[in-house]
Design an enzyme around this catalytic site. Structure first.
Site, PDB file in Angstrom:
ATOM      1  N   ASP A  31      36.833  36.965  58.125  1.00 12.71           N
ATOM      2  CA  ASP A  31      37.877  36.824  57.025  1.00 12.71           C
ATOM      3  C   ASP A  31      39.142  36.004  57.571  1.00 12.71           C
ATOM      4  N   ASN A  32      39.530  35.015  56.639  1.00 12.43           N
ATOM      5  CA  ASN A  32      40.842  34.273  57.079  1.00 12.43           C
ATOM      6  C   ASN A  32      42.086  35.014  56.467  1.00 12.43           C
ATOM      7  N   ASN A  35      43.548  36.206  50.994  1.00 12.35           N
ATOM      8  CA  ASN A  35      43.352  37.159  49.524  1.00 12.35           C
ATOM      9  C   ASN A  35      43.247  38.654  49.952  1.00 12.35           C
ATOM     10  N   PHE A  80      30.336  37.586  51.089  1.00 12.87           N
ATOM     11  CA  PHE A  80      31.455  37.925  49.979  1.00 12.87           C
ATOM     12  C   PHE A  80      32.684  36.936  49.874  1.00 12.87           C
ATOM     13  N   SER A 124      27.585  36.460  40.368  1.00 13.93           N
ATOM     14  CA  SER A 124      28.639  37.151  39.487  1.00 13.93           C
ATOM     15  C   SER A 124      27.718  37.084  38.079  1.00 13.93           C
ATOM     16  N   TYR A 149      35.094  28.137  39.118  1.00 15.71           N
ATOM     17  CA  TYR A 149      34.694  29.405  39.807  1.00 15.71           C
ATOM     18  C   TYR A 149      33.281  29.854  39.479  1.00 15.71           C
ATOM     19  N   LYS A 153      29.570  29.705  41.951  1.00 12.50           N
ATOM     20  CA  LYS A 153      28.577  30.743  41.901  1.00 12.50           C
ATOM     21  C   LYS A 153      27.060  30.131  41.569  1.00 12.50           C
ATOM     22  N   PHE A 178      28.750  42.599  38.179  1.00 15.16           N
ATOM     23  CA  PHE A 178      29.393  42.805  36.630  1.00 15.16           C
ATOM     24  C   PHE A 178      30.860  43.069  36.864  1.00 15.16           C
ATOM     25  N   ASN A 179      31.339  44.060  36.386  1.00 10.10           N
ATOM     26  CA  ASN A 179      32.911  44.197  36.314  1.00 10.10           C
ATOM     27  C   ASN A 179      33.276  45.146  37.429  1.00 10.10           C
ATOM     28  N   ASN A 199      42.708  40.286  36.265  1.00  6.83           N
ATOM     29  CA  ASN A 199      41.568  41.371  35.839  1.00  6.83           C
ATOM     30  C   ASN A 199      42.359  42.458  34.970  1.00  6.83           C
ATOM     31  N   ASP A 295      36.965  33.511  27.223  1.00  3.77           N
ATOM     32  CA  ASP A 295      36.297  34.877  27.199  1.00  3.77           C
ATOM     33  C   ASP A 295      35.189  34.882  26.406  1.00  3.77           C
TER      34      ASP A 295
HETATM   35  P1  NAD Z   1      38.514  39.656  47.330  1.00  2.00           P
HETATM   36  O1  NAD Z   1      39.538  38.299  47.052  1.00  2.00           O
HETATM   37  O2  NAD Z   1      39.124  40.601  47.642  1.00  2.00           O
HETATM   38  O3  NAD Z   1      37.594  39.351  48.902  1.00  2.00           O
HETATM   39  C1  NAD Z   1      37.223  37.907  49.212  1.00  2.00           C
HETATM   40  C2  NAD Z   1      37.677  37.810  50.510  1.00  2.00           C
HETATM   41  O4  NAD Z   1      37.283  36.466  51.211  1.00  2.00           O
HETATM   42  C3  NAD Z   1      39.083  37.936  50.911  1.00  2.00           C
HETATM   43  O5  NAD Z   1      39.375  38.982  51.736  1.00  2.00           O
HETATM   44  C4  NAD Z   1      39.533  36.499  51.263  1.00  2.00           C
HETATM   45  O6  NAD Z   1      40.464  36.536  52.279  1.00  2.00           O
HETATM   46  C5  NAD Z   1      38.297  35.978  52.026  1.00  2.00           C
HETATM   47  N1  NAD Z   1      38.037  34.637  52.118  1.00  2.00           N
HETATM   48  C6  NAD Z   1      38.182  33.656  50.940  1.00  2.00           C
HETATM   49  N2  NAD Z   1      37.988  32.278  51.373  1.00  2.00           N
HETATM   50  C7  NAD Z   1      37.692  32.566  52.462  1.00  2.00           C
HETATM   51  C8  NAD Z   1      37.184  31.481  53.895  1.00  2.00           C
HETATM   52  N3  NAD Z   1      37.211  30.190  53.547  1.00  2.00           N
HETATM   53  N4  NAD Z   1      37.015  32.208  54.898  1.00  2.00           N
HETATM   54  C9  NAD Z   1      37.047  33.469  55.372  1.00  2.00           C
HETATM   55  N5  NAD Z   1      37.364  34.226  54.220  1.00  2.00           N
HETATM   56  C10 NAD Z   1      37.611  33.900  53.208  1.00  2.00           C
HETATM   57  O7  NAD Z   1      37.367  39.192  46.218  1.00  2.00           O
HETATM   58  P2  NAD Z   1      36.357  40.549  45.954  1.00  2.00           P
HETATM   59  O8  NAD Z   1      36.714  40.905  44.558  1.00  2.00           O
HETATM   60  O9  NAD Z   1      36.285  41.503  46.953  1.00  2.00           O
HETATM   61  O10 NAD Z   1      35.052  39.468  45.747  1.00  2.00           O
HETATM   62  C11 NAD Z   1      34.130  39.414  46.755  1.00  2.00           C
HETATM   63  C12 NAD Z   1      33.008  38.154  46.333  1.00  2.00           C
HETATM   64  O11 NAD Z   1      32.451  38.966  45.218  1.00  2.00           O
HETATM   65  C13 NAD Z   1      33.575  37.039  45.949  1.00  2.00           C
HETATM   66  O12 NAD Z   1      32.616  36.278  46.324  1.00  2.00           O
HETATM   67  C14 NAD Z   1      33.747  37.304  44.372  1.00  2.00           C
HETATM   68  O13 NAD Z   1      33.746  35.953  43.815  1.00  2.00           O
HETATM   69  C15 NAD Z   1      32.574  37.932  44.045  1.00  2.00           C
HETATM   70  N6  NAD Z   1      32.528  38.373  42.785  1.00  2.00           N
HETATM   71  C16 NAD Z   1      33.874  39.289  42.449  1.00  2.00           C
HETATM   72  C17 NAD Z   1      33.979  40.035  41.306  1.00  2.00           C
HETATM   73  C18 NAD Z   1      35.021  40.737  40.850  1.00  2.00           C
HETATM   74  O14 NAD Z   1      35.274  40.952  39.822  1.00  2.00           O
HETATM   75  N7  NAD Z   1      35.857  41.359  41.845  1.00  2.00           N
HETATM   76  C19 NAD Z   1      32.878  39.737  40.173  1.00  2.00           C
HETATM   77  C20 NAD Z   1      31.905  38.813  40.742  1.00  2.00           C
HETATM   78  C21 NAD Z   1      31.588  38.495  41.901  1.00  2.00           C
HETATM   79  N1  UFG Z   2      41.591  41.516  29.368  1.00  2.00           N
HETATM   80  C1  UFG Z   2      42.770  41.781  28.416  1.00  2.00           C
HETATM   81  N2  UFG Z   2      43.656  41.864  29.053  1.00  2.00           N
HETATM   82  C2  UFG Z   2      44.154  41.499  30.430  1.00  2.00           C
HETATM   83  C3  UFG Z   2      43.135  40.900  31.111  1.00  2.00           C
HETATM   84  C4  UFG Z   2      41.789  41.222  30.483  1.00  2.00           C
HETATM   85  O1  UFG Z   2      42.659  41.999  27.408  1.00  2.00           O
HETATM   86  O2  UFG Z   2      45.174  41.384  30.983  1.00  2.00           O
HETATM   87  C5  UFG Z   2      40.169  41.441  28.859  1.00  2.00           C
HETATM   88  C6  UFG Z   2      39.507  40.337  28.706  1.00  2.00           C
HETATM   89  O3  UFG Z   2      39.918  39.589  27.537  1.00  2.00           O
HETATM   90  C7  UFG Z   2      37.970  40.963  28.767  1.00  2.00           C
HETATM   91  C8  UFG Z   2      38.328  42.091  29.836  1.00  2.00           C
HETATM   92  O4  UFG Z   2      39.526  42.507  29.548  1.00  2.00           O
HETATM   93  O5  UFG Z   2      37.533  41.045  27.730  1.00  2.00           O
HETATM   94  C9  UFG Z   2      37.819  42.072  31.029  1.00  2.00           C
HETATM   95  O6  UFG Z   2      38.595  41.047  31.667  1.00  2.00           O
HETATM   96  P1  UFG Z   2      38.597  40.781  33.311  1.00  2.00           P
HETATM   97  O7  UFG Z   2      39.550  39.521  33.434  1.00  2.00           O
HETATM   98  O8  UFG Z   2      38.821  42.021  33.676  1.00  2.00           O
HETATM   99  O9  UFG Z   2      37.088  40.453  33.663  1.00  2.00           O
HETATM  100  P2  UFG Z   2      36.277  39.277  33.060  1.00  2.00           P
HETATM  101  O10 UFG Z   2      34.799  40.043  32.394  1.00  2.00           O
HETATM  102  O11 UFG Z   2      36.813  38.267  32.179  1.00  2.00           O
HETATM  103  O12 UFG Z   2      35.626  38.408  34.411  1.00  2.00           O
HETATM  104  C10 UFG Z   2      35.253  39.189  35.644  1.00  2.00           C
HETATM  105  C11 UFG Z   2      35.602  38.450  36.686  1.00  2.00           C
HETATM  106  C12 UFG Z   2      34.856  37.474  37.103  1.00  2.00           C
HETATM  107  C13 UFG Z   2      33.396  37.594  36.698  1.00  2.00           C
HETATM  108  C14 UFG Z   2      33.069  38.172  35.585  1.00  2.00           C
HETATM  109  C15 UFG Z   2      31.780  38.646  35.444  1.00  2.00           C
HETATM  110  O13 UFG Z   2      36.909  38.366  36.846  1.00  2.00           O
HETATM  111  O14 UFG Z   2      35.207  36.570  38.229  1.00  2.00           O
HETATM  112  O15 UFG Z   2      33.985  39.487  35.674  1.00  2.00           O
HETATM  113  O16 UFG Z   2      31.230  39.197  36.578  1.00  2.00           O
HETATM  114  F1  UFG Z   2      32.733  36.241  36.949  1.00  2.00           F
END
Ligand code: NAD
Ligand code: UFG
Length: 337
Positions: A31-32, A35, A80, A124, A149, A153, A178-179, A199, A295
């Site tokens: 991990d770098n 985030n 991830f 996702s 983004y 994916k 999902f979420n 989010n 959305d």
């Molecule tokens: P996160 O940002 O907490 O974790 C991602 C990690 O990847 C971080 O620790 C970041 O430092 C590291 N990273 C990013 N770019 C890098 C690089 N070039 N080299 C090395 N490390 C790197 O996010 P998360 O919520 O844990 O998500 C993990 C994965 O799941 C992501 O690919 C994200 O797109 C996917 N995902 C997340 C959600 C969500 O809502 N959290 C939904 C669907 C898919």
């Molecule tokens: N929402 C609000 N207020 C906020 C943030 C969100 O009302 O401050 C609402 C949004 O409109 C949506 C719901 O809350 O109806 C959920 O929003 P999120 O941003 O938490 O999640 P999303 O479903 O929009 O997106 C998330 C991730 C994406 C991923 C997607 C499906 O952020 O990366 O789920 O996996 F692609």
């Protein structure tokens, strides 16, 4: 099994490390920290008694990856690492394509060169775009994604499918999350977004802890039970355990598989605000704001395939998700820092 976990210090990655270690697997993390914080690994060690092997670096660094594969010889990769902010991806598309696509290609080349051909990828529900109906099954149409983004994916899914088509000795599992929300039961690990959260749940948690004033509800005129957006919120520990089951599947050499990881239940924004208010013991203030561009109204999974083929299903409900998130947020108001 020995597993290389890219992005293992992040939100989902760190929770997955705990589940993997508890299931008896050996983990190596790269991990770098773009985030995340390495402190999450100390918490993993506190919970499991095992300190994960950690390489701080970028997955776009081919020499680093070859070095890791040479030294550690992982049998599988859980991938991830990636940038994930939907809004930011529209203002910085090149950064997203470089990090997510170029990063994945560099990883896949190093895997090929090292003879490791087993990969589980964090995809996702966003790849489904606006679904024609709910619940969403894996065989639904993908592709109408509205932001860079989501396109990363989709492109990575396609790259992995092409690699598998060219060489069937690869095993590829695409997990469409999902979420994910919630936190580890211990209160030691959780989501730690930088700045103002994008989010819903981390935003609610920051209002609950007094760092933000009120929640903005993005639209109350959607075609849903109360007009606010409906999503399939899944406890991050359930999601993490899905990776343990996917790893078991990969050891059976399944070829290419795609699974939704969701609960099958949809909750509205207002329902989530109420659930979190109950967990933290006070009514959280909110205002109805404009819709957020891009959305959709409703999104929830049909999780039957993962149950049938992985023997996995989500067990925790929204009450527990909110209680665990609140324990983490109130014990760690400034996250890992
Ligand atoms: P996160 O940002 O907490 O974790 C991602 C990690 O990847 C971080 O620790 C970041 O430092 C590291 N990273 C990013 N770019 C890098 C690089 N070039 N080299 C090395 N490390 C790197 O996010 P998360 O919520 O844990 O998500 C993990 C994965 O799941 C992501 O690919 C994200 O797109 C996917 N995902 C997340 C959600 C969500 O809502 N959290 C939904 C669907 C898919
Ligand atoms: N929402 C609000 N207020 C906020 C943030 C969100 O009302 O401050 C609402 C949004 O409109 C949506 C719901 O809350 O109806 C959920 O929003 P999120 O941003 O938490 O999640 P999303 O479903 O929009 O997106 C998330 C991730 C994406 C991923 C997607 C499906 O952020 O990366 O789920 O996996 F692609």
């Amino acid at each position: 099994m020995k597993v290389l976990v890219t992005g293992g210090t992040g939100f989902i990655g760190s929770h997955t490390l705990v589940e993997l270690i508890e299931a008896g697997h050996d983990v190596v993390v790269v991990d770098n920290l773009v985030n995340s914080s390495a402190e999450s690994l100390n918490r993993v060690a506190q919970i499991t008694g095992t300190e994960p092997v950690f390489y701080e670096g970028d997955i776009r660094d081919q020499n680093l990856l070859l070095d890791i594969f040479g030294k550690e010889a992982p049998e599988a990769v859980i991938h991830f690492a990636g940038l994930k902010a939907v809004g930011e991806s529209s203002s910085k598309p090149l950064e997203y394509y470089d990090n997510n696509i170029a990063g994945t290609i560099t990883l896949l080349k190093a895997m090929k060169e090292s003879g490791c051909k087993n990969i589980i990828f964090s995809s996702s529900a966003t790849v489904y775009g606006k679904p024609e109906s709910v619940p969403i099954r894996e065989d639904f149409k993908v592709g109408e994604v509205t932001n860079p983004y989501g396109r990363t994916k989709l492109m990575i899914e396609q790259i992995l499918q092409d690699i598998y088509a060219a060489d069937n000795s690869w095993n590829v599992i695409l997990l469409r999350y999902f979420n994910p929300i919630g936190a580890h039961k211990s209160g030691l690990m959780g989501e730690d977004p930088q700045g103002i959260p994008n989010n819903l749940l981390p935003y609610i948690a920051k209002v609950a802890v007094g760092q933000l004033d009120h929640i903005n509800v993005f639209g109350n005129d959607y075609d849903t039970k109360d007009g606010t957006g409906v999503r399939d919120y899944i406890h991050v520990v359930d999601l993490a355990y899905g990776h343990v089951k996917a790893l078991e599947k990969i050891s059976e050499a399944p070829g290419l598989k795609i699974y939704n990881l969701g609960t099958g239940n949809g909750y509205s924004v207002l329902e989530m605000i109420r659930a979190f208010s109950k967990a933290c013991g006070r009514d959280l203030p909110y205002v109805i704001a404009d819709r957020r561009p891009g959305d959709i109204d409703v999104c929830y999974a049909d999780p039957a395939l993962a149950k049938k083929e992985l023997g996995w299903e989500a067990k925790r409900g929204i009450e527990e998700m909110c209680e665990d998130a609140w324990r983490w947020q109130s014990n760690n108001p400034t996250g890992y820092r």
